[in-house]
Structures are given as structure tokens and as C-alpha cells.
Design an enzyme around this catalytic site. Structure first.
Site, PDB file in Angstrom:
ATOM      1  N   HIS A 289       0.841  -1.194   0.000  1.00 20.13           N
ATOM      2  CA  HIS A 289       0.000   0.000   0.000  1.00 20.13           C
ATOM      3  C   HIS A 289       0.880   1.248   0.000  1.00 20.13           C
ATOM      4  O   HIS A 289       2.108   1.174  -0.125  1.00 20.13           O
ATOM      5  CB  HIS A 289      -0.987  -0.016   1.169  1.00 20.13           C
ATOM      6  CG  HIS A 289      -0.362  -0.127   2.532  1.00 20.13           C
ATOM      7  ND1 HIS A 289       0.494   0.818   3.048  1.00 20.13           N
ATOM      8  CD2 HIS A 289      -0.478  -1.077   3.499  1.00 20.13           C
ATOM      9  CE1 HIS A 289       0.875   0.474   4.262  1.00 20.13           C
ATOM     10  NE2 HIS A 289       0.304  -0.685   4.561  1.00 20.13           N
TER      11      HIS A 289
ATOM     12  N   HIS B 260       4.074   1.489   2.272  1.00 18.73           N
ATOM     13  CA  HIS B 260       5.266   0.772   1.795  1.00 18.73           C
ATOM     14  C   HIS B 260       5.957   1.568   0.687  1.00 18.73           C
ATOM     15  O   HIS B 260       7.182   1.701   0.658  1.00 18.73           O
ATOM     16  CB  HIS B 260       4.882  -0.608   1.251  1.00 18.73           C
ATOM     17  CG  HIS B 260       4.154  -1.473   2.220  1.00 18.73           C
ATOM     18  ND1 HIS B 260       2.870  -1.928   1.998  1.00 18.73           N
ATOM     19  CD2 HIS B 260       4.514  -1.978   3.427  1.00 18.73           C
ATOM     20  CE1 HIS B 260       2.478  -2.675   3.009  1.00 18.73           C
ATOM     21  NE2 HIS B 260       3.461  -2.722   3.899  1.00 18.73           N
TER      22      HIS B 260
ATOM     23  N   CYS C  56       1.556 -10.127  19.662  1.00 18.93           N
ATOM     24  CA  CYS C  56       0.777  -9.653  18.512  1.00 18.93           C
ATOM     25  C   CYS C  56       1.286 -10.354  17.267  1.00 18.93           C
ATOM     26  O   CYS C  56       2.449 -10.173  16.879  1.00 18.93           O
ATOM     27  CB  CYS C  56       0.901  -8.141  18.342  1.00 18.93           C
ATOM     28  SG  CYS C  56       0.122  -7.538  16.814  1.00 18.93           S
TER      29      CYS C  56
ATOM     30  N   CYS D 232       2.281  -7.794  14.465  1.00 19.29           N
ATOM     31  CA  CYS D 232       3.619  -7.211  14.629  1.00 19.29           C
ATOM     32  C   CYS D 232       4.708  -8.266  14.668  1.00 19.29           C
ATOM     33  O   CYS D 232       5.889  -7.940  14.536  1.00 19.29           O
ATOM     34  CB  CYS D 232       3.691  -6.391  15.928  1.00 19.29           C
ATOM     35  SG  CYS D 232       2.671  -4.912  15.960  1.00 19.29           S
TER      36      CYS D 232
ATOM     37  N   CYS E 120      -3.405  -4.810  20.593  1.00 23.87           N
ATOM     38  CA  CYS E 120      -2.136  -4.258  20.113  1.00 23.87           C
ATOM     39  C   CYS E 120      -2.345  -2.771  19.809  1.00 23.87           C
ATOM     40  O   CYS E 120      -3.308  -2.407  19.124  1.00 23.87           O
ATOM     41  CB  CYS E 120      -1.690  -5.002  18.858  1.00 23.87           C
ATOM     42  SG  CYS E 120      -0.357  -4.169  17.959  1.00 23.87           S
TER      43      CYS E 120
ATOM     44  N   HIS F 254      -2.118  -2.454  15.693  1.00 22.97           N
ATOM     45  CA  HIS F 254      -3.128  -3.099  14.843  1.00 22.97           C
ATOM     46  C   HIS F 254      -4.544  -3.024  15.409  1.00 22.97           C
ATOM     47  O   HIS F 254      -5.504  -3.339  14.703  1.00 22.97           O
ATOM     48  CB  HIS F 254      -2.750  -4.567  14.598  1.00 22.97           C
ATOM     49  CG  HIS F 254      -1.526  -4.732  13.753  1.00 22.97           C
ATOM     50  ND1 HIS F 254      -0.259  -4.806  14.292  1.00 22.97           N
ATOM     51  CD2 HIS F 254      -1.370  -4.802  12.416  1.00 22.97           C
ATOM     52  CE1 HIS F 254       0.624  -4.937  13.325  1.00 22.97           C
ATOM     53  NE2 HIS F 254      -0.015  -4.926  12.183  1.00 22.97           N
TER      54      HIS F 254
ATOM     55  N   LYS G 123      -3.170   5.034  11.167  1.00 24.83           N
ATOM     56  CA  LYS G 123      -2.053   4.625  10.331  1.00 24.83           C
ATOM     57  C   LYS G 123      -2.570   3.815   9.151  1.00 24.83           C
ATOM     58  O   LYS G 123      -3.427   2.963   9.286  1.00 24.83           O
ATOM     59  CB  LYS G 123      -1.074   3.762  11.138  1.00 24.83           C
ATOM     60  CG  LYS G 123       0.084   3.222  10.305  1.00 24.83           C
ATOM     61  CD  LYS G 123       0.802   2.107  11.025  1.00 24.83           C
ATOM     62  CE  LYS G 123       1.869   1.474  10.131  1.00 24.83           C
ATOM     63  NZ  LYS G 123       2.458   0.273  10.716  1.00 24.83           N
TER      64      LYS G 123
ATOM     65  N   LYS H  55      -3.407  -2.444   5.881  1.00 18.72           N
ATOM     66  CA  LYS H  55      -4.471  -3.346   5.470  1.00 18.72           C
ATOM     67  C   LYS H  55      -5.310  -3.784   6.664  1.00 18.72           C
ATOM     68  O   LYS H  55      -6.535  -3.902   6.579  1.00 18.72           O
ATOM     69  CB  LYS H  55      -3.883  -4.576   4.767  1.00 18.72           C
ATOM     70  CG  LYS H  55      -3.297  -4.271   3.386  1.00 18.72           C
ATOM     71  CD  LYS H  55      -4.371  -3.885   2.390  1.00 18.72           C
ATOM     72  CE  LYS H  55      -3.771  -3.651   1.009  1.00 18.72           C
ATOM     73  NZ  LYS H  55      -4.784  -3.241   0.029  1.00 18.72           N
TER      74      LYS H  55
END
Length: 539
Positions: free
Chosen positions: A31, A34, A140, A143, A163, A166, A314, A317
């Protein structure tokens, strides 16, 4: 185009400027987040290539761990099949689409990596840096990291904890592990940070790491025994290596560690590790400690970029905020995409993507300021001099202001982009010069000067148009690392290829040398660099 995976040591030169991105986790498609880091690394390395330096740019994929295994199972394939599909159909094609000029692409499932990883950890085990123990705590999977209880967020029930990255429930794990003696390296790390204040950037990231290390480090669990998708420990194959310990070593395995000593000496230590701020501790604490334990040099800099945000979250996905880069490049074009994120968001800070801001900057800065300038100059050289660039014979203070403005832009952009990784500041300096040239044309009014057919009038018109064309020659060089395709189009439009050679051969050191574009160069009005945008596509 991205390079292939086969390389020889002769391709790198001693004291290379070696830049790395994180290796990206292939549980899903890439995405914008990245691509943001990867484009930044590409601009940085292209800039240093134009300095005439020997450059090596590494990116790649992280392919082990529990999350990959679960994702592959959910899709009815093996983990290796899943990784192969994602890498070949999603990740590599995207980097090619975005014109990422990486020199290598490392995959952690490659034998050139896994063999060296086993040698590295065996060496630490033999030195007594690794021991066997047990561990339990919140983990997690997203992570691939054990979390500290104080980091967790409250969940839907009293017992559920989330987390913080996430926003998904963590799992409680109890298992037998091997541990790396990370706690022993706290004082050594603090001493290193003090002696190398620029090692971690920006300052906010450095302060975060210092606070973390000063609170006393705990030994690090480096193995997992509850699943098998990972690099087996060479002395105990019931365990696979913790995915982060495996992944961090890509920076040295790709550089020839344990396989090509000459190449390793040329490339290591890395000049810059580019990382997201959420993985800063791995790169600024765990990785340096592992290298210290192995007796290897530490990288010169770890630079953490901020997060791209959507709706205050943030971009990811897992948070359903991932946006594919192709969603934007299909509308704005690849070069505008590369430009926007580095221009609009200061590197190292969080920034929110806005379709409206992107559209406004495209129209104002790219189409109107830059693209229109290129079109106007080419059109006037064609109209008044039949496309042959005239010589400047009547220069004065107005032209000297342009010459001085270029020298200032080159100096500032080189410092900001090449040294400080302040891409927004460097690009802004270049576009201040573009505005200066636009202002010069507005003040000199060559379309009015053209009405004076005397020798003096023709000389003045020739000088104004030469000045503008020569300014564009320099601008094409300065913006080539950021927008390579449009820079190439401008270079060809100015006739510079025939007289000065390929754009890629031009250097930052000579870009401010005024008068490089020779009179008589054939200037043609090519395609519009930044066409008018169509309506925003329906979401």
C-alpha cells in the site's frame, strides 16, 4: 526498472553509499505506506548517483513468521507458494511501475539469506550470547512481537487487550525459547548513541530510543517452537528463528556477509537504514546489539519516517485504510505520485494523505508552475527562432539573478536531500527556482520584446529565451531523481541529449555551471509534462 537478483562483486565499488528500506512483510499487497519509504530511498540513491558516487540500493521482502503461515493456510496454499505469488505478482511489479531503481531485491526465503542467517546465530550461540529459557506474555501476530503489558489497549472485555498498532487482540503465549543476551548491551548502546548523536534520526526518534534503553533492556526471545515456518536453529531444529532476528540480517546477507568478503567490505556498514517509526526499536536497539555481539560494524544512520494517515489512523491493510499506489498513479501519473508524497509530507513526521491536496499541488506546482514554464519556453523558441536555441549576448542584472538563484537552489537541495534527507525542503528549494524563472519571464515579457525587430531587440529576446531554456536544463537535472520520466521528456525537448549526453550522466557538481546548454540546440515542444486532470474517479 528494478534490477535482477543476481549480482557480482564487481558491480559495487569500495565505500559505496549503501541505502536500505525495510524488507516488507508479504501477508498482503503493498500500500501507500510501503511505497512511501521505497520512493524516498529511490530519490535518495538517485541523488547520490548524480553526485557521481558509487551507490547500492537494497529492498526486498520478509517471508517467514506465524502471520505468513496463517495467511497462506487461509488461502489454501503453502507459505512458500503464497510468498512467491505475492512477490512476483504484486511487490516487484509495483516497484517497476514506480520506477524504483533498486540494485538488489532480497527475499528471506532465499538460500543466500537463510544459510548466512544460520551461520550468524550459530556464531552468537558459540560465543555464549544465546541461551535456552522459557517465556510467556502477550504476543501480537500482526507485529510478530511480544508486547509489554503497559503498551496494550483495553479491549471489548476486561480480559481482552489490544495491540496499540493493529488494534486487534493479542494472544497469550507460553513456550520454550532461546534468548539473546540483549540486557548486557544497554550500557554499550547508550555509549554508542552518545558518541554518534546522528545515528538515529529524527531527534524525536532518537529521544524515544534513549528513553527505552535507559529503562533497562530485557533479554530477547529469538526462537519459536509452536510453528515451523522459519529458519531452523542450526543447533536445535525444533525451534525456528524469531522472524525479526531473521529479517534484520538481510542487510548484511545481501551485502555479501559470509559469502563474498570483498563485496561485504565494499558495502558494509550501510550508510542509511530507512525504516518506519513502528519498527524503529528493532533497528536502533536490537540490530545494533546483535552486530556488537557478532563483532561487526554498526550502520551509520537509522532514519525513521512517520506514518501516512487516513482518517486519523495509520495506513494499513489490517485497519482497512490501505490504498494501492496504482489507485493514484492511474489518475495523477507516476512522476506526480513520486513528487507529491515527498513534497507534501516532511520526512520523519506523520502526514495525512488528501486527494484534494494532491490535486491542488498537481495543478498549481506541477502543471502551472513547472509544466507550463517548459511549454512556454519551447513554444517561444519555436515561434521566434525556428526551434534553434539562440545565444545569449545581452545579459544583465536580471539574468544574473537567475544564475545566482540556481546556485542557491543547487546548494540548498544538495544539502537537504543528499545529507539531511529533508526531501520536502530540497524539492521546495528547486521549486523556488522554478518560481524565480517564471517571475523572470513575466518581468521580461519576451512576447513583447519580440515585436522589436532591431538587432538590439533580437539580442534581448535571444538572451531571455536562452536564460529560460538554460534554467530548464538545470531543473531537469535537479528533478531527475524525483520525477525521472518527465525530466527525461524535458531533457529531450531542450535538445540536451544530443549536445550534453544522457540525463543520467549529468552531475550535481556541474548543474549550476551556467551556459552548459549550447546555442543551436534543437528545442521542440513535446507532450505536455503534466496534462490537465480528468474528474476524480469514483471510489
Amino acid at each position: 526498472m528494478a534490477a535482477t537478483e543476481d549480482h557480482t562483486s564487481t558491480e559495487a565499488q569500495r565505500s559505496a553509499y549503501y541505502v536500505t528500506t525495510p524488507i516488507y512483510y508479504v501477508n498482503d499487497r503493498p500500500h501507500l505506506g510501503h511505497a512511501y519509504t521505497t520512493v524516498a530511498g529511490d530519490v535518495l540513491t538517485r541523488w547520490h548517483r548524480q553526485r557521481g558516487e558509487n551507490v547500492w540500493y537494497l529492498t526486498g521482502t520478509d517471508e517467514h513468521g506465524q502471520k505468513i503461515m496463517r495467511t497462506a493456510d487461509a488461502n489454501g496454499v503453502t507459505p512458500q507458494q503464497w510468498c512467491d505469488k505475492l512477490v512476483e505478482e504484486e511487490w516487484k511489479p509495483l516497484w517497476q511501475h514506480l520506477e524504483i531503481a533498486n540494485d538488489d531485491f532480497i527475499r528471506t526465503t532465499q538460500k543466500r539469506h537463510t544459510d548466512r542467517v544460520q551461520e550468524f546465530v550459530q556464531d552468537l550461540f558459540d560465543k555464549g550470547e544465546i541461551y535456552k529459557g522459557g517465556y510467556e506474555g502477550p504476543y501480537c501476530v500482526g507485529c510478530e512481537e511480544y508486547k509489554l503489558p503497559g503498551e496494550l489497549l483495553p479491549g471489548a472485555t476486561e480480559d481482552e487487550k489490544l495491540c496499540p498498532v493493529h488494534k486487534r487482540p493479542v494472544e497469550w503465549l507460553e513456550e520454550e525459547n532461546y534468548f539473546f543476551r540483549l540486557s548486557a548491551y544497554g550500557p554499550k548502546l547508550l555509549e554508542f548513541y552518545a558518541a554518534n548523536p546522528d545515528f538515529i534520526q529524527p531527534a524525536s526518534a532518537r529521544n524515544e530510543v534513549l528513553r527505552f534503553v535507559e529503562q533497562d533492556l530485557k533479554d530477547l526471545s529469538i526462537s519459536r517452537s509452536t510453528f515451523n515456518w522459519g529458519v531452523p536453529l542450526p543447533w536445535d531444529e525444533k525451534h525456528v528463528l524469531y522472524v525479526w532476528v531473521d529479517a534484520l540480517q538481510n542487510y548484511i546477507t545481501a551485502a555479501g556477509y559470509g559469502s563474498d568478503p570483498e563485496r561485504f567490505a565494499e558495502l558494509w556498514p550501510a550508510s542509511v537504514h530507512l525504516v518506519g517509526k513502528d519498527i524503529l526499536r528493532f533497528h536502533a536497539v536490537i540490530w545494533p546489539a546483535m552486530l556488537m555481539a557478532a563483532g561487526l560494524p554498526l550502520p551509520k544512520r537509522v532514519v525513521a519516517n512517520g506514518w501516512l494517515m487516513v482518517g486519523g489512523e495509520k495506513m494499513s491493510k489490517s485497519n482497512l485504510t490501505g490504498i494501492a499506489p496504482q489507485d493514484l498513479t492511474s489518475h495523477f501519473g507516476v512522476d506526480a505520485y513520486r513528487y507529491y508524497f515527498l513534497r507534501a509530507i516532511p520526512f520523519g513526521t506523520d502526514g495525512s494523505f488528501s486527494w484534494e491536496d494532491f490535486t491542488a499541488r498537481y495543478t498549481s506546482e506541477l502543471a502551472n508552475d513547472y509544466g507550463n514554464l517548459a511549454s512556454r519556453v519551447a513554444a517561444m523558441v519555436g515561434k521566434y527562432f525556428d526551434g534553434a536555441l539562440p545565444a545569449a549576448t545581452a545579459s544583465g542584472p536580471a539574468e544574473q539573478a537567475v544564475v545566482d538563484g540556481l546556485a542557491k537552489a543547487v546548494s540548498e537541495a544538495d544539502r537537504k536531500i543528499g545529507e539531511e534527507l529533508d526531501f520536502a525542503g530540497g524539492i521546495a528549494a528547486i521549486f523556488e527556482f522554478v518560481k524565480l524563472v517564471n517571475g523572470y519571464l513575466t518581468e521580461q515579457e519576451p512576447w513583447k520584446v519580440a515585436k522589436d525587430t532591431s538587432d538590439e531587440g533580437r539580442a534581448r529576446l535571444a538572451t531571455v529565451l536562452y536564460t529560460a531554456a538554460e534554467a530548464l536544463r538545470a531543473t531537469a537535472v535537479l528533478l531527475n531523481p524525483v520525477m525521472p520520466s518527465t525530466s527525461e521528456k524535458l531533457w529531450e525537448s531542450l535538445g540536451a541529449e544530443a549536445s550534453l549526453g544522457p540525463l543520467g550522466s549529468q552531475t550535481i557538481a556541474t548543474v549550476a555551471d551556467w551556459g552548459r546548454l549550447p546555442a543551436g540546440s534543437t528545442v521542440t515542444k513535446g507532450d505536455i509534462l503534466f496534462p490537465r486532470l480528468e474528474e476524480k474517479p469514483a471510489s
